[in-house]
Design an enzyme around this catalytic site. Structure first.
Site, PDB file in Angstrom:
ATOM      1  N   ASP A 185      83.143  51.832  97.234  1.00  9.63           N
ATOM      2  CA  ASP A 185      82.043  51.088  97.486  1.00  9.63           C
ATOM      3  C   ASP A 185      81.093  51.150  98.766  1.00  9.63           C
ATOM      4  O   ASP A 185      81.577  50.812  99.755  1.00  9.63           O
ATOM      5  CB  ASP A 185      82.272  49.659  97.218  1.00  9.63           C
ATOM      6  CG  ASP A 185      80.952  48.838  96.936  1.00  9.63           C
ATOM      7  OD1 ASP A 185      79.972  49.265  97.089  1.00  9.63           O
ATOM      8  OD2 ASP A 185      81.104  47.571  96.770  1.00  9.63           O
ATOM      9  N   HIS A 187      78.441  49.751  98.938  1.00 14.90           N
ATOM     10  CA  HIS A 187      77.886  48.627  99.416  1.00 14.90           C
ATOM     11  C   HIS A 187      76.632  48.339  99.753  1.00 14.90           C
ATOM     12  O   HIS A 187      75.984  47.541 100.411  1.00 14.90           O
ATOM     13  CB  HIS A 187      78.750  47.855 100.288  1.00 14.90           C
ATOM     14  CG  HIS A 187      79.131  46.401 100.211  1.00 14.90           C
ATOM     15  ND1 HIS A 187      78.557  45.481 100.745  1.00 14.90           N
ATOM     16  CD2 HIS A 187      79.682  45.665  99.195  1.00 14.90           C
ATOM     17  CE1 HIS A 187      78.752  44.214 100.474  1.00 14.90           C
ATOM     18  NE2 HIS A 187      79.682  44.407  99.405  1.00 14.90           N
ATOM     19  N   GLU A 211      80.345  53.581  94.456  1.00 17.80           N
ATOM     20  CA  GLU A 211      79.449  52.449  94.089  1.00 17.80           C
ATOM     21  C   GLU A 211      78.278  52.558  94.974  1.00 17.80           C
ATOM     22  O   GLU A 211      78.491  52.408  96.200  1.00 17.80           O
ATOM     23  CB  GLU A 211      80.357  51.309  94.112  1.00 17.80           C
ATOM     24  CG  GLU A 211      79.776  49.956  93.612  1.00 17.80           C
ATOM     25  CD  GLU A 211      80.518  48.953  93.263  1.00 17.80           C
ATOM     26  OE1 GLU A 211      80.155  47.577  93.349  1.00 17.80           O
ATOM     27  OE2 GLU A 211      81.728  49.354  92.994  1.00 17.80           O
ATOM     28  N   GLU A 237      74.829  46.307  90.669  1.00 14.21           N
ATOM     29  CA  GLU A 237      75.044  44.695  90.942  1.00 14.21           C
ATOM     30  C   GLU A 237      73.985  43.898  91.393  1.00 14.21           C
ATOM     31  O   GLU A 237      73.860  42.537  91.455  1.00 14.21           O
ATOM     32  CB  GLU A 237      76.177  44.657  92.019  1.00 14.21           C
ATOM     33  CG  GLU A 237      75.902  45.299  93.250  1.00 14.21           C
ATOM     34  CD  GLU A 237      77.264  45.052  94.285  1.00 14.21           C
ATOM     35  OE1 GLU A 237      77.236  44.045  95.296  1.00 14.21           O
ATOM     36  OE2 GLU A 237      78.148  45.925  94.035  1.00 14.21           O
ATOM     37  N   HIS A 287      80.132  44.008  87.292  1.00 13.04           N
ATOM     38  CA  HIS A 287      80.420  43.491  88.748  1.00 13.04           C
ATOM     39  C   HIS A 287      80.869  41.936  88.617  1.00 13.04           C
ATOM     40  O   HIS A 287      80.273  41.302  87.829  1.00 13.04           O
ATOM     41  CB  HIS A 287      79.162  43.709  89.329  1.00 13.04           C
ATOM     42  CG  HIS A 287      79.132  43.032  90.820  1.00 13.04           C
ATOM     43  ND1 HIS A 287      78.648  41.950  91.269  1.00 13.04           N
ATOM     44  CD2 HIS A 287      79.538  43.752  92.014  1.00 13.04           C
ATOM     45  CE1 HIS A 287      78.995  41.795  92.555  1.00 13.04           C
ATOM     46  NE2 HIS A 287      79.459  42.903  93.095  1.00 13.04           N
TER      47      HIS A 287
END
Length: 384
Positions: A185, A187, A211, A237, A287
């Site tokens: 991720d 992020h 991700e 997400e 998510h």
């Protein structure tokens, strides 16, 4: 005709907001409307929607309720409104399924699978001790893992920062072997130039996906990043409706979408996003670093979406320091993980029974979670 007669909201630890609606027939439906760190803001939005549009209305026309909540206001979209709609939508589906005596997925076309693979978080916010933790999770039966790629990272960082991310992934891969999937991720912490460098450097260790390689406002950069790697790209997400996803489907750069059932308009909207994704040969991996109602909602959509591939869940995640997913369930066995999978539940509604007494007890506590604000060495704000 069964109508919505009452609702209550509960802020509970570690950072969740639960919605309880009650019908004129005494049926209770639960939803989880929250933006992590903005629960009080979303609570106000839920109250406004419930008081303006839903109290006294029949339960069953959920699509019409969704359209009314979304289109009834001149200003639309965004995390707060869509999360409020999402939690209300979950609660309506839960109540309707319970009233009819069937799981929600039966009302959405029926199950397309018997179980869905889940992945387990390792390593924390600033990833560390990942190899040992990965081995423990695999020994516990998980077949897929996910970890953050980096801590704070500069807009143009040095080779050591890239090597540190590579070394962490290398350690995990060597610890668990090639039969375990590892999601990485980014992020949204990583800029476009660093995302390209990291993707190329991580590729030899074959992550399941990278991700959110860039923030959603930079989604136009995803085709360029995808051109630098064969690693599947995942995002979504922080995208809140089918309209937000249009661009990434049309530019062909994304392989896995990750709408959040508590942020992206709930079951009604995410089922539509999943169907759009299927038409573009894009996988669904919702998510869900949240609570049991959000997870149950995800599993209902996973059950009836042919392109669902894996499900995030937050058991023992680094955010859950005071309460965890199973604490709020009357029967925690509904989320038993076997061989890295969770079975599709067959109980009515969302398939879970909330321990209401525990919710009310926990709601008495002071809950005020906010994500940290990170800063670079020069004092400027870093992406968390």
């Amino acid at each position: 005709m069964t109508r919505i007669v009452d609702y209550e909201l509960f802020e509970v630890p570690p950072r969740w907001l639960f919605l309880r609606i009650e019908t004129s027939d005494g049926v209770v439906g639960w939803g989880e409307p929250v933006v992590e760190g903005r629960s009080k803001t979303v609570k106000a939005a839920v109250e406004e929607l419930m008081d303006t549009y839903l109290l006294g209305e029949p339960v069953n026309p959920i699509e019409d309720h969704w359209q009314t909540m979304y289109r009834g206001g001149f200003y639309r979209g965004g995390p707060v409104l869509m999360s409020a709609i999402a939690g209300i939508d979950q609660a309506l589906w839960d109540a309707k399924g319970k009233a009819l005596g069937v799981p929600v997925y039966e009302l959405l076309g029926g199950a397309a699978r018997e179980r869905i693979e889940v992945y387990q978080w390792i390593g924390g916010d600033r990833p560390s001790d990942v190899a040992e933790e990965a081995k423990r999770k695999v020994e516990q039966g998980f077949s897929a893992l996910k970890m953050n790629a980096t801590e704070e990272i500069e807009r143009l960082d040095d080779p050591a920062a890239v090597e540190a991310a590579v070394d962490r992934l290398r350690q995990v891969r060597e610890a668990v072997g090639d039969e375990v999937d590892i999601g990485v991720d980014f992020h949204g912490r990583v800029t476009k130039p660093m995302a390209k460098r990291l993707a190329a450097a991580l590729e030899p260790y074959e992550p399941m996906f990278i991700e959110e390689p860039v923030l959603p406002e930079q989604n136009d950069a995803l085709p360029d990043i995808a051109a630098h790697t064969t690693i599947p790209i995942a995002t979504g997400e922080r995208m809140y409706s089918r309209w937000d996803f249009k661009q990434v489907f049309e530019n062909g750069a994304v392989d896995v979408i990750q709408p959040d059932l508590s942020h992206a308009g709930g079951i009604t909207e995410v089922k539509k996003i999943a169907a759009m994704a299927e038409a573009y040969d894009v996988a669904l991996a919702p998510h869900c670093p949240l609570g049991p109602i959000a997870l149950a909602s995800c599993i209902q959509v996973d059950a009836c979406s042919p392109n669902a591939t894996i499900q995030e869940q937050s058991l023992n995640i680094h955010y859950n320091e005071t309460s965890d997913v199973l604490d709020y369930l009357a029967d925690p066995s509904v989320f038993d993980y076997e061989d890295g999978y969770v079975s599709i539940p067959d109980a009515p509604g969302l398939g879970i029974e909330i321990n209401e007494a525990h919710v009310r007890e926990q709601a008495e506590k002071d809950v005020d979670w906010h994500n940290p604000v990170w800063r670079h060495d020069d004092g400027s704000v870093a992406e968390w």
